[in-house]
Design an enzyme around this catalytic site. Structure first.
Site, PDB file in Angstrom:
ATOM      1  N   THR A   1       0.824  -1.216   0.000  1.00 47.02           N
ATOM      2  CA  THR A   1       0.000   0.000   0.000  1.00 47.02           C
ATOM      3  C   THR A   1       0.858   1.266   0.000  1.00 47.02           C
ATOM      4  O   THR A   1       2.002   1.247   0.467  1.00 47.02           O
ATOM      5  CB  THR A   1      -0.903   0.001   1.264  1.00 47.02           C
ATOM      6  N   ASP A   2       0.284   2.367  -0.463  1.00 48.17           N
ATOM      7  CA  ASP A   2       0.996   3.658  -0.399  1.00 48.17           C
ATOM      8  C   ASP A   2       1.046   4.202   1.035  1.00 48.17           C
ATOM      9  O   ASP A   2       1.787   5.135   1.320  1.00 48.17           O
ATOM     10  CB  ASP A   2       0.346   4.697  -1.331  1.00 48.17           C
ATOM     11  N   GLU A   3       0.262   3.584   1.951  1.00 44.95           N
ATOM     12  CA  GLU A   3       0.218   4.104   3.321  1.00 44.95           C
ATOM     13  C   GLU A   3       1.552   3.933   4.047  1.00 44.95           C
ATOM     14  O   GLU A   3       1.789   4.575   5.064  1.00 44.95           O
ATOM     15  CB  GLU A   3      -0.926   3.445   4.106  1.00 44.95           C
TER      16      GLU A   3
ATOM     17  N   TYR B   1      -1.719  -0.551  10.980  1.00 44.99           N
ATOM     18  CA  TYR B   1      -1.850  -1.218   9.669  1.00 44.99           C
ATOM     19  C   TYR B   1      -0.664  -0.892   8.776  1.00 44.99           C
ATOM     20  O   TYR B   1       0.021  -1.789   8.260  1.00 44.99           O
ATOM     21  CB  TYR B   1      -3.164  -0.804   8.987  1.00 44.99           C
TER      22      TYR B   1
ATOM     23  N   LYS C   1       2.397  -3.261   7.227  1.00 43.67           N
ATOM     24  CA  LYS C   1       2.676  -3.423   5.783  1.00 43.67           C
ATOM     25  C   LYS C   1       4.102  -2.963   5.468  1.00 43.67           C
ATOM     26  O   LYS C   1       4.797  -3.582   4.668  1.00 43.67           O
ATOM     27  CB  LYS C   1       1.659  -2.631   4.947  1.00 43.67           C
TER      28      LYS C   1
HETATM   29  N1  NAD Z   1      -7.965  -1.956  -0.302  1.00 43.46           N
HETATM   30  C1  NAD Z   1      -7.074  -1.070  -0.735  1.00 43.46           C
HETATM   31  O1  NAD Z   1      -7.434   0.054  -1.094  1.00 43.46           O
HETATM   32  C2  NAD Z   1      -5.611  -1.448  -0.831  1.00 43.46           C
HETATM   33  C3  NAD Z   1      -4.731  -0.547  -1.427  1.00 43.46           C
HETATM   34  C4  NAD Z   1      -3.385  -0.923  -1.574  1.00 43.46           C
HETATM   35  C5  NAD Z   1      -2.959  -2.159  -1.130  1.00 43.46           C
HETATM   36  N2  NAD Z   1      -3.826  -3.002  -0.531  1.00 43.46           N
HETATM   37  C6  NAD Z   1      -3.319  -4.328  -0.108  1.00 43.46           C
HETATM   38  O2  NAD Z   1      -3.924  -5.303  -0.960  1.00 43.46           O
HETATM   39  C7  NAD Z   1      -4.158  -6.516  -0.255  1.00 43.46           C
HETATM   40  C8  NAD Z   1      -5.611  -6.891  -0.339  1.00 43.46           C
HETATM   41  O3  NAD Z   1      -6.410  -5.853   0.233  1.00 43.46           O
HETATM   42  P1  NAD Z   1      -7.994  -5.964   0.256  1.00 43.46           P
HETATM   43  O4  NAD Z   1      -8.529  -4.606   0.409  1.00 43.46           O
HETATM   44  O5  NAD Z   1      -8.465  -6.823  -0.858  1.00 43.46           O
HETATM   45  O6  NAD Z   1      -8.188  -6.753   1.635  1.00 43.46           O
HETATM   46  P2  NAD Z   1      -9.428  -7.593   2.162  1.00 43.46           P
HETATM   47  O7  NAD Z   1      -9.464  -7.350   3.631  1.00 43.46           O
HETATM   48  O8  NAD Z   1     -10.653  -7.347   1.347  1.00 43.46           O
HETATM   49  O9  NAD Z   1      -9.003  -9.109   1.884  1.00 43.46           O
HETATM   50  C9  NAD Z   1      -7.985  -9.754   2.598  1.00 43.46           C
HETATM   51  C10 NAD Z   1      -8.112 -11.255   2.346  1.00 43.46           C
HETATM   52  O10 NAD Z   1      -7.042 -11.907   3.067  1.00 43.46           O
HETATM   53  C11 NAD Z   1      -7.580 -13.024   3.746  1.00 43.46           C
HETATM   54  N3  NAD Z   1      -6.791 -13.265   4.969  1.00 43.46           N
HETATM   55  C12 NAD Z   1      -6.701 -12.457   6.065  1.00 43.46           C
HETATM   56  N4  NAD Z   1      -5.898 -13.018   6.984  1.00 43.46           N
HETATM   57  C13 NAD Z   1      -5.449 -14.181   6.449  1.00 43.46           C
HETATM   58  C14 NAD Z   1      -4.583 -15.199   6.923  1.00 43.46           C
HETATM   59  N5  NAD Z   1      -4.020 -15.133   8.148  1.00 43.46           N
HETATM   60  N6  NAD Z   1      -4.309 -16.250   6.123  1.00 43.46           N
HETATM   61  C15 NAD Z   1      -4.882 -16.340   4.875  1.00 43.46           C
HETATM   62  N7  NAD Z   1      -5.729 -15.414   4.387  1.00 43.46           N
HETATM   63  C16 NAD Z   1      -6.007 -14.347   5.167  1.00 43.46           C
HETATM   64  C17 NAD Z   1      -9.020 -12.637   4.084  1.00 43.46           C
HETATM   65  O11 NAD Z   1      -9.833 -13.769   4.308  1.00 43.46           O
HETATM   66  C18 NAD Z   1      -9.417 -11.854   2.831  1.00 43.46           C
HETATM   67  O12 NAD Z   1      -9.955 -12.704   1.847  1.00 43.46           O
HETATM   68  C19 NAD Z   1      -3.673  -6.267   1.179  1.00 43.46           C
HETATM   69  O13 NAD Z   1      -2.368  -6.781   1.293  1.00 43.46           O
HETATM   70  C20 NAD Z   1      -3.667  -4.753   1.310  1.00 43.46           C
HETATM   71  O14 NAD Z   1      -2.687  -4.323   2.235  1.00 43.46           O
HETATM   72  C21 NAD Z   1      -5.145  -2.679  -0.366  1.00 43.46           C
END
Ligand code: NAD
Length: 346
Positions: A129-131, A154, A158
């Protein structure tokens, strides 16, 4: 190629899994997910019967399970998205974030190191993430050279996982790639995050909470553009490289919510201005970063990726999806999907 995609039942992960299953019939895609409150397989019901797709329920904090999985499926690559992802939850329970985001990532890195035995053709792609870069003032943008300065539990978790991924490249020669993306929006987003929460509440005539005065700025990207960027970077980036992903699309939270209210008034046949009456300012989030903005010039120049959708169009599509998928919303908010799938895969 056998590719393990972790977190494939979540918001972004489900879009990545769908893209890889549909676009690469020659790959075998293994979706590894714990199915927490944020993950459910209904997000992938359209591709679950395809022959190149397999679901494995499991927890990345369980090193023995990860090792067994590597032994069995002999992956050629990992695309790692599994994470605890909600900043508010990280403030009330930071340890869960350390366990999944840091320890879980290191478990995967250890398995990759052990089973790939220095084979540099095997790739570990970490989605971040950009955070991790912290907060910007009124001007400037995050580049790949910006110093890490995370503020929430969070983003600290990350940032830590990013550092471990780089350390495994530098120390053990693992073929790693990292991308840092701005805020995503689109279908299948759990309704605790700003946009789906606001859509859900506006539809149900409930207050729409906005932190502080709504002055915080986020840079929004259509989730399918993120999945396409991951596809391009996965296939083309050099080992050890990092890419920022963003849509050059900054919005103050309050302006975004007002735009959403206008769209919802139109879609629900309400008088103009009706939904905006639901906006309710609430006490600001502790340590709330003022502004994020991503400079994705490197990705655009090196790999030719550009975002495909204008924000207004993407937001409209997102609203349409939520209005057409009331059952999905009811099931995720009541935990019904999680209960069902957890029973099925217990
Ligand atoms: N949502 C955003 O805007 C955003 C932006 C940049 C990066 N990200 C990154 O992208 C990735 C996905 O984000 P998202 O928004 O889809 O998240 P989300 O919370 O919707 O999904 C996370 C998934 O990971 C699974 N999970 C959680 N803990 C687990 C574990 N211990 N073992 C196996 N699976 C597990 C959950 O069941 C879920 O399906 C993350 O790494 C997040 O940091 C998200």
């Amino acid at each position: 190629m056998n590719i393990i995609i972790t977190g494939g039942a979540g918001f972004i992960g489900s879009h990545v899994v769908r893209r890889f299953v549909n676009n690469y019939p020659q790959y075998h895609i293994i979706n590894l997910d714990k199915l927490t409150y944020a993950g459910n397989l209904a997000n992938l019901s359209d591709i679950e019967d395809q022959v190149n797709y397999e679901f494995v329920k499991g927890d990345i904090t369980d090193a023995a399970f990860i090792n067994e999985l590597f032994e069995r499926v002999k992956p050629d690559a990992v695309i790692h998205l599994a994470a605890e992802s909600h900043v508010d939850r990280s403030i009330s329970n930071p340890l869960d974030f350390v366990l999944t985001n840091v320890v879980g990532t290191v478990n995967l890195l250890n398995a990759a190191r052990k089973y790939w035995e220095g084979d540099s053709s095997k790739r570990f792609y970490h989605v971040s993430t950009d955070e991790v870069y912290g907060a910007l003032g009124e001007s400037g943008m995050f580049t790949e050279e910006t110093k890490y300065d995370p503020h929430s539990p969070y983003s600290a978790s990350k940032a830590s996982s990013d550092h471990f991924v780089r350390a495994y490249h530098d120390t053990y020669g693992l073929n790693t790639v990292i991308s840092n993306c701005s805020n995503n929006y689109g279908s299948h987003h759990f309704p605790e995050k700003l946009i789906p929460l606001a859509i859900h509440n506006i539809k149900n005539n409930k207050p729409v909470p906005v932190y502080g005065k709504g002055e915080n700025v986020r840079d929004w990207l259509w989730v399918e553009d993120h999945a396409r960027a991951i596809d391009v970077i996965f296939h083309q980036a050099k080992a050890g490289d990092t890419y920022n992903i963003g849509g050059h699309n900054e919005w103050k939270n309050i302006d975004l919510i007002r735009l959403l209210c206008n769209i919802m008034d139109r879609k629900l046949g309400r008088p103009a201005g009706e939904s905006a009456k639901l906006i309710t300012f609430v006490k600001d989030r502790a340590g709330h970063d003022l502004r994020y903005a991503i400079d994705s010039t490197k990705l655009q120049k090196d790999l030719g990726w550009v975002p495909s959708l204008q924000f207004e169009e993407g937001l409209e599509k997102t609203v349409d999806w939520y209005l057409a998928n009331e059952e999905w919303l009811n099931n995720v908010t009541s935990g019904a999907y999680q209960e069902y799938y957890n029973k099925q895969y217990s």
